[in-house]
Design an enzyme around this catalytic site. Structure first.
Site, PDB file in Angstrom:
ATOM      1  N   GLU A 179       0.776  -0.871  -0.116  1.00  0.00           N
ATOM      2  CA  GLU A 179      -0.208   0.045  -0.116  1.00  0.00           C
ATOM      3  C   GLU A 179       1.047   1.105   0.048  1.00  0.00           C
ATOM      4  O   GLU A 179       0.552   2.251   0.498  1.00  0.00           O
ATOM      5  CB  GLU A 179      -0.950  -0.253   1.155  1.00  0.00           C
ATOM      6  CG  GLU A 179      -1.777  -0.854   0.654  1.00  0.00           C
ATOM      7  CD  GLU A 179      -2.809  -2.354   1.310  1.00  0.00           C
ATOM      8  OE1 GLU A 179      -1.212  -2.874   2.170  1.00  0.00           O
ATOM      9  OE2 GLU A 179      -3.576  -2.572   1.245  1.00  0.00           O
ATOM     10  N   TYR A 181       3.445   1.716   1.588  1.00  0.00           N
ATOM     11  CA  TYR A 181       4.405   2.455   2.887  1.00  0.00           C
ATOM     12  C   TYR A 181       6.143   2.807   2.740  1.00  0.00           C
ATOM     13  O   TYR A 181       6.221   1.751   1.304  1.00  0.00           O
ATOM     14  CB  TYR A 181       3.748   1.905   4.091  1.00  0.00           C
ATOM     15  CG  TYR A 181       2.419   2.472   5.120  1.00  0.00           C
ATOM     16  CD1 TYR A 181       1.992   3.759   4.437  1.00  0.00           C
ATOM     17  CD2 TYR A 181       0.933   1.462   4.344  1.00  0.00           C
ATOM     18  CE1 TYR A 181       0.574   4.054   4.761  1.00  0.00           C
ATOM     19  CE2 TYR A 181      -0.518   2.128   3.905  1.00  0.00           C
ATOM     20  CZ  TYR A 181      -0.495   3.232   4.657  1.00  0.00           C
ATOM     21  OH  TYR A 181      -1.571   3.927   4.823  1.00  0.00           O
ATOM     22  N   ARG A 229       3.051  -8.135   4.779  1.00  0.00           N
ATOM     23  CA  ARG A 229       1.823  -8.015   3.941  1.00  0.00           C
ATOM     24  C   ARG A 229       2.302  -6.788   2.645  1.00  0.00           C
ATOM     25  O   ARG A 229       3.417  -6.268   2.859  1.00  0.00           O
ATOM     26  CB  ARG A 229       1.335  -6.824   4.335  1.00  0.00           C
ATOM     27  CG  ARG A 229      -0.431  -5.647   3.239  1.00  0.00           C
ATOM     28  CD  ARG A 229      -1.331  -6.111   3.549  1.00  0.00           C
ATOM     29  NE  ARG A 229      -1.946  -5.907   3.217  1.00  0.00           N
ATOM     30  CZ  ARG A 229      -3.650  -5.676   3.137  1.00  0.00           C
ATOM     31  NH1 ARG A 229      -3.954  -7.514   3.116  1.00  0.00           N
ATOM     32  NH2 ARG A 229      -4.771  -5.085   2.650  1.00  0.00           N
ATOM     33  N   HIS A 267      -1.714   4.805  -1.665  1.00  0.00           N
ATOM     34  CA  HIS A 267      -2.818   5.699  -1.657  1.00  0.00           C
ATOM     35  C   HIS A 267      -2.966   6.969  -2.936  1.00  0.00           C
ATOM     36  O   HIS A 267      -3.617   6.798  -3.528  1.00  0.00           O
ATOM     37  CB  HIS A 267      -2.383   6.929  -0.804  1.00  0.00           C
ATOM     38  CG  HIS A 267      -2.739   6.430   0.915  1.00  0.00           C
ATOM     39  ND1 HIS A 267      -3.934   5.603   0.569  1.00  0.00           N
ATOM     40  CD2 HIS A 267      -1.755   5.978   2.037  1.00  0.00           C
ATOM     41  CE1 HIS A 267      -3.420   5.257   1.933  1.00  0.00           C
ATOM     42  NE2 HIS A 267      -2.799   5.311   2.519  1.00  0.00           N
ATOM     43  N   CYS A 357     -19.140   2.482   1.455  1.00  0.00           N
ATOM     44  CA  CYS A 357     -19.044   3.766   1.787  1.00  0.00           C
ATOM     45  C   CYS A 357     -18.030   4.271   1.391  1.00  0.00           C
ATOM     46  O   CYS A 357     -17.788   5.446   1.453  1.00  0.00           O
ATOM     47  CB  CYS A 357     -20.448   4.228   1.936  1.00  0.00           C
ATOM     48  SG  CYS A 357     -20.519   4.219   3.812  1.00  0.00           S
ATOM     49  N   GLN A 359     -17.618   6.308   4.211  1.00  0.00           N
ATOM     50  CA  GLN A 359     -18.266   8.167   5.227  1.00  0.00           C
ATOM     51  C   GLN A 359     -17.135   7.524   6.169  1.00  0.00           C
ATOM     52  O   GLN A 359     -17.001   8.472   7.075  1.00  0.00           O
ATOM     53  CB  GLN A 359     -19.760   7.893   4.499  1.00  0.00           C
ATOM     54  CG  GLN A 359     -19.798   8.062   3.499  1.00  0.00           C
ATOM     55  CD  GLN A 359     -21.260   8.404   3.133  1.00  0.00           C
ATOM     56  OE1 GLN A 359     -22.094   7.822   3.058  1.00  0.00           O
ATOM     57  NE2 GLN A 359     -21.731   9.616   3.780  1.00  0.00           N
ATOM     58  N   GLN A 430     -34.167   6.801   2.627  1.00  0.00           N
ATOM     59  CA  GLN A 430     -32.886   7.198   1.327  1.00  0.00           C
ATOM     60  C   GLN A 430     -31.824   5.936   1.627  1.00  0.00           C
ATOM     61  O   GLN A 430     -31.115   5.957  -0.346  1.00  0.00           O
ATOM     62  CB  GLN A 430     -32.074   8.390   1.713  1.00  0.00           C
ATOM     63  CG  GLN A 430     -32.506   9.358   2.704  1.00  0.00           C
ATOM     64  CD  GLN A 430     -32.813  10.372   0.839  1.00  0.00           C
ATOM     65  OE1 GLN A 430     -32.780  10.511   0.058  1.00  0.00           O
ATOM     66  NE2 GLN A 430     -34.976  10.459   1.142  1.00  0.00           N
TER      67      GLN A 430
HETATM   68 FE1  SF4 Z   1     -18.493   0.012   5.115  1.00  0.00          FE
HETATM   69 FE2  SF4 Z   1     -17.042   2.053   5.812  1.00  0.00          FE
HETATM   70 FE3  SF4 Z   1     -19.542   2.562   4.695  1.00  0.00          FE
HETATM   71 FE4  SF4 Z   1     -19.085   0.913   7.495  1.00  0.00          FE
HETATM   72  S1  SF4 Z   1     -18.702   3.331   6.907  1.00  0.00           S
HETATM   73  S2  SF4 Z   1     -20.414   0.463   5.984  1.00  0.00           S
HETATM   74  S3  SF4 Z   1     -17.595  -0.478   7.329  1.00  0.00           S
HETATM   75  S4  SF4 Z   1     -17.362   1.300   3.916  1.00  0.00           S
END
Ligand code: SF4
Length: 690
Positions: A179, A181, A229, A267, A357, A359, A430
Site C-alpha cells: 500500500e 508505505y 503484507r 494512496h 461507502c 464515509q 434514502q
Molecule cells: Fe463499510 Fe466503512 Fe461504509 Fe461502514 S463506513 S459500511 S465499514 S465502508
C-alpha cells in the site's frame, strides 16, 4: 482457546471453516480480520476503547485479528493519531487489547508500520523516504532521504517494535510492506532513486525490506509468527513490476516468512481499490498469482487474499478456486462484529453488510478522526454504547430510513419492545433510493439485514403506516426519524410535466431522451450515475477491468451470481448543473473522485458557476458566470436541489407530553449525511431509554 462461535450450519462454508496454520500457530478457520487504523490507538484511556473494539470482534468469531498500523518509531507514524509500539504507555494499552482478545478466544497480530513519505505530519516532523520524492497530498512537503546509517536504525526499530509486540502479548506480527508505505517505497523504482546498497536494481531495492525482516525475526525468534503484507500490484505507473513483486515474495519465503497477505494499490494511484465502484473480489487474481508462484517451492507459506470482499460466501468462493489459503476482510468487521459467527451459523441474511461507502471509516481515518461505520455507528464506541438492558421499555420508532433503522436495531438488540412505523410499503428510506444507483446495490443488503434482525428480535414492523400522535401515546418514548423530502425549487417552469424530483425519478425511472439535472451535489451525481452507469454487475466489472487495464479484476465478479438493476436508460445526453461550489460536494473524499471521473468518462456534461433562468419544454436555460446564456437540453429535468425536513409529528407529540427524540433529516436536512443520521439514531435509542 478458540472463538466461541456457532458452526451448526457451516456446510455452505466448508473451506473457510477448515483449520490452518501460520507457522506454529493453529487457527480454527480461514477468515482473517485485516488491518484497519481505528483512531483509538492513542486515546489516553488505558486501552479500554481499543480493547472493547477488538474484544467484540473476537467474541463475534474473528479468530485472527491484525491490528491497525502500529508505528515502529515516531517518524514512521501515519499521522498524529498513530501509536508508536515501543512507547511504554502504548505497550500498556496494547496489553489490555491482547488480554481482551485472548479472553474472547481470539488471536491478534500487531502490524509493524512505517508510513515513510505517506506520513501526514502537519509540520510536526519531517517524513522520511528512500529518496526525496513527494506525493500530491503532502502539499509540497518533501520527504528526507534516509541516510544509510538511518536505514539500519530503522530496520532495528522494526526489530524493537516486534519485541515490544511480543512482550505486549501479541500472537504474531505482520510487517507492512504494501500500500505504498516505507518498505513498498524502497521496493518501487518510482520512489527509490538511490544508487547505494539500497537502490538501483531489484535485489538492492529489496535489501532494506530484507533487513527489516531479518531484524524482526531475530527479535522474536523462530517460533513466533512473522507475516508480511506484500503488494500484489502497486497500480502505479513506473512502480514495482510484477517480476519484482514475485522476486520479493520468493525472497521472503526463502527467509522463512510464516505467511504472506497480499495488498494492492497506493494512496496516490488513480485506480480505485476498495471503493464501491470496484468489482467484488477484484484483487483476488493478484493474490492468486503470488500463491501460484509460492506453491511449488514453498507450500508451507500460506497466502492470504484481501480487499473488496464483503460476504463470507464470496470468501468461500475465493478458497474454492484453489489458490490462496485464507481471506482477510477488514471493513466488514466494522459493519458487523459478529460477521463470522453469523455467517458460520448460516445466518447470512442477518449480517450487517459493509456497503463500501468509506464515509465513516476511510474518509475519517484520512482526516484523523476516530473511525466508525455508517451502518454500525457503535463501531469504535463500544464502551460508550454497551449492549445492555436496564429496564425494558416500549418504544416507537417512526421512520424506517437509515436513522430509524439504526435506532430500532439498537433498541431491539438490547431487548426493548420496539414498534417501527414506516409510511412507505418498504423500509430503507434514502438507502432504498441509493440502492437504485449502479454500484450501490449493497445499500439494500443493510436494509434487509436490519429488517431481519428486527424481526428476529421480536420487533413489530408496520410498513405503509403513518401513525398519528394519538397512536403513539401508549409508548414510553418515540424516536422521530421521518426523514426528508425533496426540496422544490423556485425556478420558472419547475411545475412543467417533464420536471421530476429526484425521488420520483429514481423510483419510477427516467424516460429515454436528454436529461438536465438541477443540483450537482451527491444526489445529482448519483442521479447522473443512475442514467449512465452499467446496471449489470458483470458488465460493470468488465468495464472496470478494461478502463483501468487491470487484468483479472473482473474474473471473480463474473463468477458471482448475476445482480443487475432493472432501470430504464436515458441513452442520451446527460448534464449535471450546480449553481456554485464543487460538483459532488457531500460525497466523501475517497469516493468523490471516482464518481466524477466515471461520469466524465461516460460523457456526462458537468457545469457549475451558473444561474438558472427558467425551465422550458426543451430544457433549462442557464446564465454562465461570464454572462453567456445557454439552453441545456432536457426532455426530462430532474431536480436534485437538496431536501427539506419531513417532520409532521413533532409539534403534536410535544403538545401531548410524549417523550421523544428527533433524529436524522427530520431534525436537520441541511446536508445529506447518512453517517450523522445513523449516529443520531443510535444516540436517540440510548437517550430515549434512559
Ligand atoms: Fe463499510 Fe466503512 Fe461504509 Fe461502514 S463506513 S459500511 S465499514 S465502508
Amino acid at each position: 482457546m478458540t472463538p466461541r462461535i456457532e458452526t451448526r450450519a457451516m456446510s455452505d462454508l466448508p473451506r473457510l471453516t477448515t483449520p490452518w496454520r501460520i507457522g506454529a500457530l493453529e487457527l480454527p478457520h480461514r477468515v482473517v480480520m485485516g488491518s484497519m487504523h481505528i483512531g483509538l490507538e492513542t486515546l489516553d484511556d488505558g486501552g479500554e476503547a481499543l480493547a472493547a473494539f477488538y474484544r467484540e470482534r473476537a467474541e463475534g468469531g474473528a479468530a485472527l485479528i491484525i491490528t491497525g498500523g502500529l508505528a515502529v518509531n515516531a517518524e514512521g507514524r501515519g499521522g498524529v493519531d498513530y501509536a508508536v509500539l515501543t512507547d511504554d504507555a502504548v505497550r500498556t494499552r496494547l496489553h489490555r487489547v491482547t488480554d481482551a482478545v485472548h479472553d474472547a478466544g481470539g488471536r491478534i497480530f500487531a502490524q509493524l508500520f512505517h508510513a515513510g513519505r505517506y506520513a501526514v505530519t502537519g509540520g510536526a516532523w519531517q517524513a522520511v523516504a528512500p529518496s526525496p520524492v513527494p506525493w500530491r497530498a503532502a502539499r509540497g512537503e518533501v520527504p528526507r532521504a534516509l541516510a544509510e546509517v538511518e536505514i539500519a536504525q530503522t530496520a532495528a526499530a522494526f526489530g524493537d517494535a516486534a519485541e515490544a509486540a511480543k512482550a505486549a502479548g501479541f500472537d504474531g506480527v505482520e510487517i507492512m510492506a504494501s500500500e505504498g508505505y516505507l518498505l513498498n517505497q524502497f521496493l518501487s523504482p518510482r520512489t527509490n532513486l538511490r544508487t547505494d546498497a539500497y537502490g538501483g536494481d531489484g535485489p538492492r531495492r529489496r535489501a532494506f525490506p530484507a533487513l527489516v525482516y531479518a531484524a524482526v525475526r531475530a527479535a522474536v525468534g523462530d517460533g513466533f509468527p512473522v507475516t508480511v503484507r506484500v503488494s500484489g500490484d502497486d497500480l502505479m505507473p513506473g512502480g514495482t513490476s510484477p517480476e519484482d513483486s514475485a522476486e520479493f515474495a520468493l525472497a521472503l519465503a526463502a527467509l522463512g516468512v510464516d505467511a504472506l497477505s497480499v495488498g494492492v494499490g497506493w494512496h496516490e494511484s488513480t485506480v480505485p481499490t476498495v471503493q464501491l465502484a470496484v468489482p467484488k473480489g477484484a484483487w483476488v487474481a493478484t493474490a492468486e498469482r503470488i500463491a501460484d508462484l509460492l506453491a511449488p517451492l514453498y507450500p508451507e507459506v500460506p497466502v492470504i487474499a484481501s480487499n473488496r470482499i464483503t460476504d463470507l460466501r464470496d470468501a468461500e468462493s475465493v478458497l474454492e478456486r484453489g489458490h490462496v489459503d485464507a481471506v482477510a476482510l477488514a471493513r466488514p468487521f466494522l459493519a458487523d462484529p459478529a460477521l463470522v459467527a453469523r455467517s458460520f451459523a448460516g445466518e447470512h441474511s442477518l449480517v450487517n453488510s459493509c456497503i463500501g461507502c468509506d464515509q465513516a471509516c476511510l474518509d475519517r481515518s484520512l482526516t484523523f478522526q476516530p473511525v466508525s461505520c455508517l451502518v454500525n455507528p457503535r463501531a469504535g464506541r463500544e464502551v460508550r454504547f454497551p449492549v445492555s438492558l436496564e429496564r425494558r421499555r416500549r418504544i416507537a420508532v417512526v421512520g424506517g430510513g437509515p436513522a430509524g433503522l439504526a435506532a430500532a436495531d439498537d433498541l431491539a438488540k438490547r431487548g426493548h419492545d420496539v414498534t417501527l412505523f414506516e409510511a412507505r410499503d418498504h423500509l430503507g428510506g434514502q438507502f432504498s433510493l441509493a440502492a437504485r444507483i449502479p454500484g450501490k446495490e449493497d445499500y439494500l443488503l443493510t436494509v434487509r439485514s436490519a429488517e431481519k434482525r428486527l424481526r428476529a428480535a421480536g420487533a413489530a414492523i408496520l410498513t405503509g403506516t403513518s401513525p398519528a400522535a394519538e397512536d403513539l401515546a401508549g409508548f414510553d418514548g418515540v424516536v422521530l426519524a421521518t426523514g426528508v423530502r425533496p426540496r422544490a425549487v423556485a425556478i420558472e417552469g419547475a411545475d412543467l410535466p417533464h420536471v421530476l424530483d429526484y425521488e420520483t425519478a429514481l423510483t419510477r425511472g427516467i424516460p429515454a431522451g436528454t436529461v438536465a439535472i438541477i443540483g450537482g451535489g451527491g444526489i445529482g451525481v448519483d442521479t447522473a450515475a443512475f442514467l449512465v452507469e452499467e446496471a449489470d454487475e458483470k458488465r460493470r466489472a468488465d468495464a472496470f477491468a478494461a478502463r483501468y487495464g487491470v487484468e483479472g479484476a473482473a474474473e471473480f465478479a463474473r463468477s458471482r451470481p448475476t445482480r443487475a438493476l432493472a432501470r430504464p436508460r436515458s441513452g442520451s445526453l446527460v448534464t449535471v448543473m450546480r449553481r456554485s461550489g464543487k460538483l459532488g460536494d457531500g460525497i466523501g473524499i475517497t469516493l468523490r473522485w471516482v464518481a466524477l471521473s466515471n461520469l466524465r468518462d461516460a460523457g456526462v456534461t458537468m457545469l457549475s458557476d451558473l444561474d438558472y433562468r427558467r425551465i422550458t419544454a426543451a430544457g433549462v436555460e442557464i446564465a454562465h458566470a461570464d454572462g453567456r446564456i445557454e439552453l441545456v437540453p432536457g426532455e426530462t429535468v430532474v431536480i436534485c436541489a437538496g431536501q427539506e425536513r419531513n417532520n409532521p409529528l413533532e409539534t403534536e407529540i410535544a403538545a401531548r407530553g410524549i417523550r421523544y427524540e428527533l433524529v436524522g433529516g427530520a431534525r436537520d436536512a441541511s446536508k445529506v449525511d447518512a453517517v450523522r443520521a445513523t449516529g443520531e439514531g443510535l444516540a436517540a435509542a440510548r437517550a430515549i431509554t434512559r
